[in-house]
Write a protein that holds these residues in place. Structure first.
Motif, PDB file in Angstrom:
ATOM      1  N   LEU A   1     -53.532  24.470   5.756  1.00 30.68           N
ATOM      2  CA  LEU A   1     -54.927  24.701   5.416  1.00 30.68           C
ATOM      3  C   LEU A   1     -55.718  25.064   6.675  1.00 30.68           C
ATOM      4  O   LEU A   1     -55.242  24.845   7.794  1.00 30.68           O
TER       5      LEU A   1
ATOM      6  N   ALA B   1     -56.761   8.099  12.445  1.00 35.71           N
ATOM      7  CA  ALA B   1     -56.197   8.415  11.142  1.00 35.71           C
ATOM      8  C   ALA B   1     -55.464   7.188  10.639  1.00 35.71           C
ATOM      9  O   ALA B   1     -54.953   6.409  11.422  1.00 35.71           O
TER      10      ALA B   1
ATOM     11  N   SER C   1     -61.698  18.060   2.802  1.00 35.42           N
ATOM     12  CA  SER C   1     -60.387  17.564   2.364  1.00 35.42           C
ATOM     13  C   SER C   1     -59.986  16.282   3.078  1.00 35.42           C
ATOM     14  O   SER C   1     -58.977  15.674   2.754  1.00 35.42           O
ATOM     15  N   ILE C   2     -60.783  15.866   4.065  1.00 36.14           N
ATOM     16  CA  ILE C   2     -60.475  14.632   4.786  1.00 36.14           C
ATOM     17  C   ILE C   2     -60.821  13.431   3.912  1.00 36.14           C
ATOM     18  O   ILE C   2     -61.781  13.459   3.145  1.00 36.14           O
ATOM     19  N   GLY C   3     -60.040  12.404   4.040  1.00 37.69           N
ATOM     20  CA  GLY C   3     -60.251  11.229   3.195  1.00 37.69           C
ATOM     21  C   GLY C   3     -61.247  10.250   3.767  1.00 37.69           C
ATOM     22  O   GLY C   3     -62.308  10.634   4.267  1.00 37.69           O
TER      23      GLY C   3
ATOM     24  N   ASP D   1     -64.875  18.108   7.155  1.00 38.58           N
ATOM     25  CA  ASP D   1     -63.897  18.815   6.348  1.00 38.58           C
ATOM     26  C   ASP D   1     -63.792  18.085   5.007  1.00 38.58           C
ATOM     27  O   ASP D   1     -63.479  16.893   4.966  1.00 38.58           O
TER      28      ASP D   1
ATOM     29  N   GLY E   1     -61.529  21.135  14.053  1.00 39.16           N
ATOM     30  CA  GLY E   1     -61.078  21.778  12.822  1.00 39.16           C
ATOM     31  C   GLY E   1     -61.909  21.492  11.588  1.00 39.16           C
ATOM     32  O   GLY E   1     -61.514  21.808  10.481  1.00 39.16           O
ATOM     33  N   ALA E   2     -63.088  20.895  11.777  1.00 37.99           N
ATOM     34  CA  ALA E   2     -63.910  20.579  10.607  1.00 37.99           C
ATOM     35  C   ALA E   2     -64.565  21.843  10.056  1.00 37.99           C
ATOM     36  O   ALA E   2     -64.860  21.930   8.861  1.00 37.99           O
TER      37      ALA E   2
ATOM     38  N   GLY F   1     -58.101  24.765   9.759  1.00 39.97           N
ATOM     39  CA  GLY F   1     -58.540  23.660  10.615  1.00 39.97           C
ATOM     40  C   GLY F   1     -57.562  22.507  10.714  1.00 39.97           C
ATOM     41  O   GLY F   1     -57.901  21.447  11.206  1.00 39.97           O
TER      42      GLY F   1
ATOM     43  N   ASP G   1     -53.617  17.953   8.688  1.00 37.14           N
ATOM     44  CA  ASP G   1     -54.500  17.073   9.447  1.00 37.14           C
ATOM     45  C   ASP G   1     -54.146  15.628   9.080  1.00 37.14           C
ATOM     46  O   ASP G   1     -54.107  15.277   7.898  1.00 37.14           O
TER      47      ASP G   1
ATOM     48  N   ASN H   1     -61.466   8.691   6.363  1.00 32.97           N
ATOM     49  CA  ASN H   1     -61.794   8.779   7.781  1.00 32.97           C
ATOM     50  C   ASN H   1     -63.163   9.425   7.987  1.00 32.97           C
ATOM     51  O   ASN H   1     -63.811   9.203   9.008  1.00 32.97           O
TER      52      ASN H   1
ATOM     53  N   LYS I   1     -65.110  23.447   3.111  1.00 33.48           N
ATOM     54  CA  LYS I   1     -63.819  23.667   2.449  1.00 33.48           C
ATOM     55  C   LYS I   1     -63.759  23.061   1.045  1.00 33.48           C
ATOM     56  O   LYS I   1     -62.729  22.549   0.622  1.00 33.48           O
TER      57      LYS I   1
ATOM     58  N   LEU J   1     -62.693  14.139  18.621  1.00 26.58           N
ATOM     59  CA  LEU J   1     -62.360  13.001  17.780  1.00 26.58           C
ATOM     60  C   LEU J   1     -63.286  11.861  18.194  1.00 26.58           C
ATOM     61  O   LEU J   1     -63.491  11.616  19.376  1.00 26.58           O
TER      62      LEU J   1
ATOM     63  N   MET K   1     -55.795  13.160   9.044  1.00 25.99           N
ATOM     64  CA  MET K   1     -56.879  12.421   8.393  1.00 25.99           C
ATOM     65  C   MET K   1     -57.116  12.893   6.958  1.00 25.99           C
ATOM     66  O   MET K   1     -58.068  12.463   6.309  1.00 25.99           O
ATOM     67  N   ILE K   2     -56.255  13.778   6.481  1.00 22.77           N
ATOM     68  CA  ILE K   2     -56.471  14.373   5.156  1.00 22.77           C
ATOM     69  C   ILE K   2     -56.466  13.296   4.066  1.00 22.77           C
ATOM     70  O   ILE K   2     -55.793  12.275   4.187  1.00 22.77           O
TER      71      ILE K   2
ATOM     72  N   LYS L   1     -53.675  15.613  14.963  1.00 27.69           N
ATOM     73  CA  LYS L   1     -54.859  14.787  15.263  1.00 27.69           C
ATOM     74  C   LYS L   1     -54.566  13.296  15.083  1.00 27.69           C
ATOM     75  O   LYS L   1     -55.427  12.516  14.685  1.00 27.69           O
TER      76      LYS L   1
END
Lengths: 443, 326
Positions: free
Chosen positions: A108, A252, B248-250, B246, B129-130, A110, A220, B252, B273, B213, A222-223, A247
């Motif tokens: 994906l 994470a 799609s990040i959970g 982002d 990458g955000a 980023g 990522d 976090n 995204k 980060l 942290m996804i 990352k």
């Protein structure tokens, strides 16, 4: 990395161990907490459920309940199940066969593909391969320039061309590689959403034609819950051969690692932590599970130390120590080696029991400050620290942008360190010495 | 199927239907489709609430990245409701969630204080990458199109080719950019950039910072320094600090919002995204815990793919309520 997951599990385990007698109800309660912890760590809902079901089934057997240490048994079951979920054994890249071996890097937007591709190239080069990077991301502005710069940093050639046809770029890159001594080709593809049919078809076309040996799905670290949808979709199209988590130097929670591996059945091959090209680690399920469970990872730590410390340096240092001639030059040298091992925070994770030092904030700048102070000293001062008087201290402080008190502290610590080493030489490693070790600059 | 159609007719747009529902809906359609498919498959007409059903609702709440706190809150509410009323169906639960989220986002200030400040300085921050650089390009285009004089400051001196990337976005958006390819110190560029913005009479200054980060102490200190340098030139700036997340990040995301807020008070979120299947549910947890409003959402890679956030529409789009055109 993974602190929260680890800390929560530690608490649950502590409670389990504390129980003299374990009932089915104790286990059920503990597992409910484990499940909640996994979900908080972004483990996919379905994956968390089957994980808990598997543990429950094994833990509720009579053998466990009647054993002498039932709590410990349950913890072991959780550990084993986690290793199983993470994939049991380490799976290396397959680069054998007719060269050039091709590696496609996909994922994906980023997620960190370009940085990973460059890190991988550098690592392969260090291991004696002759890699070339291929700039196959023609969409993101300046993506090609980014890869070019990263390639230059690690002296890896980058194939690029002005062309709007990605398949042709890849084809031409392969032709060029065949005409040179390049034996690994790494294709850095554009980030794309798994639901974007046209873009996914572009990848399929490249895959069909080039038949790369490795297709690495970069995610990522942290996804969230969507990880499984994306991973499944990429895997369905491209038959992914490995997963890379990036990352991982953030906080994470590791949920992605557990989930993606589980739903695709594909091995995690690398974890990437940090922006420098050194920070790429092969993934070892057992070690990773140990880190999640707070057991540390001494094996990786030792491996990192071996990579960073040249044998002759270590020998020289040992000699200095033995003769009790350890001076500030050696101290500086030591700092340099430690620095090479990667970010301190990632090292601390690997030390068993370090999880308990939770509040010990690791300050990388403290490290830099110490280095700056040492670098502001003259050669002579480093060899004979005793000549550093008040005037010299002021100069050193000014030169390193620190305070005189910082310089004093460093010199005191060094003194203590020397004394400690003397004791160690006399093979009297006392508890007191261990205590002193805790006040060293990197603590 | 008949039931499905009947349901659709009942669903109406919220009162304040925004001007761009189609655009918005299209981008979110994939998220919504999954979300709705998830939800619809849970309910039959007038199904009685039981533990099996609750578990399925729980699954789909978690799968939307809503996180433990929000999921448990919703489940509690559902249980409370189900005690009042014996039969609970899909419409009831959807209504309940709409009410909860609607209240949560109700009084949020969504605009950027352009009128009150000249120039209005907006600091854009986030992890690697955000989507910060892309978002700045879109923001520049958005405000430039509405007649504002926009200036971009390229303060990501760290990532390879970051400045070149932003430069291309600036060209696309047709706005000025302050950059220095040689410089290594972001605060210096920010200082120069704001001075330039003042002398050129910019209405809006957008500052692109390097991805960092949130657990890296020294990078967060660097951000703190940037903030202080901004305040040195214009005392009450930055007028807005936008955290790019982002989608799609959970969970976090919540930690990111918390940590960035400690360094520079975050006044708004931009969730990117969301044109995939990710639902960005963590923004609800952030709104709940930290009271940071969502100002924009990103739905693609083109200049126009950034939309002002509208809570009611977002909730509706997620839960279904538009014609499904995907």
């Amino acid at each position: 990395m993974l602190e929260q997951l680890r800390d929560n599990l530690q608490t649950i385990f502590k409670n389990l161990r504390g129980q003299g007698k374990i009932t089915e109800q104790n286990i059920a309660l503990a597992l409910r907490d484990v499940r909640r912890t996994l979900l908080e760590a972004d483990v996919n809902y379905g994956v968390a459920r089957s994980f808990i079901d598997a543990v429950k089934e094994k833990a509720l057997g009579e053998k466990v309940l009647l054993s002498i240490t039932p709590g410990q048994q349950v913890i072991k079951i959780i550990h084993d199940e986690m290793v199983r979920l993470l994939g049991d054994t380490q799976v290396p890249l397959k680069l054998d066969g007719l060269p050039p071996a091709m590696i496609m890097v996909v994922g994906l937007q980023g997620s960190g593909k370009t940085t990973f591709a460059a890190k991988l190239a550098k690592q392969l080069k260090a291991s004696g391969k002759r890699p070339m990077l291929v700039a196959a991301d023609i969409y993101r502005p300046a993506a090609i320039e980014q890869l070019q710069i990263l390639g230059e940093h690690s002296s890896v050639p980058v194939y690029r061309e002005q062309n709007r046809d990605v398949l042709r770029i890849c084809r031409n890159a392969l032709a060029q590689a065949r005409n040179s001594d390049v034996n690994v080709l790494i294709f850095d593809t554009a980030g794309r959403l798994h639901v974007d049919d046209a873009m996914m078809e572009e990848l399929s076309a490249i895959h069909r034609e080039l038949k790369p040996r490795e297709v690495l799905f970069v995610a990522d670290g942290m996804i969230g819950q969507d990880a499984v949808n994306a991973a499944k979709a990429f895997n369905a199209r491209l038959d992914v051969t490995g997963i890379v988590l990036t990352k991982m130097d953030g906080d994470a929670r590791g949920g992605a690692a557990l989930s993606i591996r589980s739903v695709t059945g594909k091995p995690i091959k690398y974890i990437s932590a940090g922006e420098s090209t050194e920070d790429l680690e092969a993934f070892h399920p057992e070690r990773f599970a140990n880190r999640i469970l707070g057991k540390g990872d001494v094996v990786t730590l030792v491996e990192k130390a071996q990579e960073a410390f040249e044998e002759k340096d270590a020998e020289r240092l040992e000699k200095q120590l033995r003769k009790n001639r350890f001076d500030l030059h050696d101290f500086r040298e030591q700092l340099k080696m430690l620095k090479k091992m990667g970010p301190l925070s990632s090292l601390v994770d690997m030390i068993p029991g370090a999880a308990k030092l939770k509040n010990a904030q690791i300050d990388e700048t403290q490290f830099q400050r110490t280095a700056a102070i040492l670098d502001s000293m003259t050669r002579e001062e480093k060899s004979r620290p005793e000549i550093i008087n008040a005037g010299r201290r002021r100069r050193i402080a000014a030169g390193s942008g620190t305070q005189v008190s910082d310089v004093n502290r460093l010199l005191n610590q060094f003194d203590q360190m020397k004394k400690m080493m003397k004791q160690m030489n006399r093979m009297k490693l006392s508890k007191q010495a261990m205590q002193k070790m805790k006040s060293m600059p990197w603590n | 199927m008949a039931w499905f159609k009947r349901k659709k007719q009942e669903e109406t747009l919220p009162e304040k239907a925004p001007e761009t529902p189609q655009r918005y809906e299209y981008g979110l359609s994939k998220s919504r489709k999954r979300f709705r498919e998830g939800l619809l498959s849970l309910f039959g007409l007038g199904m009685k609430i039981d533990s099996g059903l609750l578990e399925r609702i729980e699954a789909f709440l978690y799968e939307s990245d809503l996180g433990t706190a929000v999921t448990e809150l919703i489940l509690d509410e559902i249980e409370k409701e189900s005690r009042k009323k014996l039969l609970l169906n899909e419409a009831d639960i959807r209504e309940l969630m709409l009410r909860l989220f609607g209240e949560m986002f109700k009084d949020d200030e969504l605009s950027i204080p352009l009128e009150q400040n000249q120039p209005c300085v907006v600091l854009v921050v986030g992890v690697n990458g955000a989507g910060k650089t892309t978002t700045i390009g879109k923001l520049a285009s958005h405000y430039s199109a509405s007649g504002k004089k926009v200036l971009i400051i390229a303060a990501d001196t760290y990532r390879a080719a970051a400045i070149e990337q932003l430069d291309i976005w600036a060209q696309r958006a047709g706005v000025e950019i302050i950059k220095n390819l040689e410089a290594k110190n972001p605060s210096g560029i920010v200082y120069d950039g704001i001075q330039a913005g003042i002398s050129r009479n910019a209405d809006l200054i957008l500052i692109d910072t390097a991805g960092r980060l949130h657990n890296k102490a020294h990078l967060m200190q660097e951000l703190d320094k940037i903030r202080r340098v901004i305040a040195k030139v214009i005392p009450d700036a930055p007028h807005e600090t936008l955290l790019v997340l982002d989608g799609s990040i959970g969970q976090n995301s919540l930690v990111q919002a918390r940590e960035f807020s400690k360094v520079t008070p975050v006044s708004g979120l931009i969730v990117t995204k969301l044109d995939g299947t990710a639902k960005g549910g963590s923004m609800i947890a952030i709104r709940k815990e930290l009271h940071i409003p969502v100002k924009f959402i990103g739905l693609g890679e083109k200049l126009g793919d950034l939309l002002p956030f509208s809570p009611a529409m977002f909730v509706n789009a997620l839960f279904g309520g538009f014609e499904d055109r995907s």
